[in-house]
Design an enzyme around this catalytic site. Structure first.
Site, short mmCIF file in Angstrom:
data_model
loop_
_atom_site.label_atom_id
_atom_site.label_comp_id
_atom_site.label_asym_id
_atom_site.label_seq_id
_atom_site.Cartn_x
_atom_site.Cartn_y
_atom_site.Cartn_z
CG ASN A 191 -1.51 1.34 1.51
OD1 ASN A 191 -2.46 1.75 0.85
ND2 ASN A 191 -0.95 2.06 2.48
CB ALA A 192 4.27 2.05 1.20
N GLY A 193 2.81 4.45 -0.61
CA GLY A 193 2.95 5.22 -1.84
C GLY A 193 3.06 6.71 -1.54
CD GLN A 197 -5.13 13.75 -12.79
OE1 GLN A 197 -6.19 13.13 -12.89
NE2 GLN A 197 -5.04 15.03 -13.10
CE1 TYR A 229 0.46 7.96 -6.29
CE2 TYR A 229 -1.27 7.93 -7.94
CZ TYR A 229 -0.85 7.69 -6.65
OH TYR A 229 -1.72 7.18 -5.72
CE LYS A 237 0.12 4.25 -6.57
NZ LYS A 237 0.06 3.30 -5.45
N PRO A 278 -7.97 2.37 -6.25
CG PRO A 278 -7.12 2.63 -4.10
CD PRO A 278 -6.75 2.17 -5.48
#
Ligand code: CAA
Length: 241
Positions: A82-84, A141, A147, A151, A177
């Site tokens: 999960n770390a980001g 994005q 990022y 991802k 998410p």
């Protein structure tokens, strides 16, 4: 006997909600964190969940950190990557440091964290790996070439490792998410959030960390054994693949 779950970036935001939900589902949980000692101490005091500090962008630190978790709790059976971090900037202004920090922490961490646990999972013929990717890895994005690339890379990693691991009883899945009510999203400039993001979410609100955590608990369960290599989209219908 309860299974051992390790959540990276597990003391704040989505990770904290995941760690708490796994604890509530009777897992023995370890929560990794990178730097915020104060938040980790508070999280540990409130939940009793063991916290472990290391940098997921370092291969050596992940190997040592995982060893420490296994010594304290037992072999890791569920790993939640999960770390980001974000280092948002338009590409024409992005520095090499912003690029490297995001790719190392968000993508290279998957190699660093899966590598120390995969052999044990294969030997025991059971494992659950859940990678927290993002809507922005699916759609791209503006302001996030670093990022979005990292991802999206997580999704390829997930599919490849899922195929390699399927025969060993290990599932590997990703959750994407959308915009969730965390410090990371609250750091987006207010006018951008209100003008460019919120109006694009058909459900009409940000998601809550617990809404991601419930998906992780399901993917970690025995009931989800046939789901592997998948991408679970949880974004209020903002972007549908
Ligand atoms: N969506 C649509 N338009 C956006 C945008 C976005 N997310 N971010 C910026 N823009 C637009 C701005 O509104 C602005 O448009 P106008 O010129 O028409 O006003 C234009 O892009 C330039 O933006 P700025 O004036 O803010 O330029 P800047 O160079 O000062 O900053 C930026 C650029 C760093 C990208 C800043 O706008 C920013 O931080 N934007 C948010 C980017 C974003 O969405 N990050 C997601 C973080 S949350 C997350 O990552 C979690 C997750 O997984 C979903």
């Amino acid at each position: 006997m309860s299974r051992v779950a390790l959540v990276t970036g597990g003391t704040r935001g989505i990770g904290a909600a995941i760690a708490k939900a796994l604890q509530a589902a009777s897992y023995k949980v370890g929560a990794n964190y990178g730097g915020n000692d104060e938040a980790a101490k508070k999280f540990n005091a409130e939940t009793g969940i063991a916290v472990f500090k290391w940098d997921v962008s370092s291969h050596e630190a992940c190997a040592a950190g995982t060893k420490a978790v296994e010594a304290a709790l037992g072999p890791v059976e569920v790993l939640v990557n999960n770390a980001g971090i974000t280092r948002d900037a338009m590409f024409h202004r992005m520095t090499p440091e912003q690029w490297v920090a995001v790719v190392n922490t968000n993508l290279n961490s998957l190699f660093n964290m899966c590598r120390p646990v995969i052999e044990g999972m294969r030997a025991r013929k059971f494992g659950r790996i859940v990678n927290i990717s993002s809507i922005n890895g699916q759609k791209g994005q503006m302001g996030q070439t670093n990022y979005s690339a990292a991802k999206a890379g997580e999704l390829g990693f997930t599919k490849a490792l899922a195929q390699e691991s399927a025969k060993s009883g290990i599932t590997v899945n990703a959750i994407c998410p959308g915009y969730i009510n965390t410090e990371m999203v609250q750091a987006v400039p207010k006018d951008v959030l209100e003008k460019n993001i919120l109006p694009l979410i058909p459900v009409g609100r940000l998601g809550e960390p617990e809404e991601i955590a419930r998906c992780v608990v399901f993917l970690a369960s025995d009931d989800a054994g046939f789901i592997t290599g998948s991408t679970m989209t949880v974004n209020g219908a903002q972007y549908l693949t």
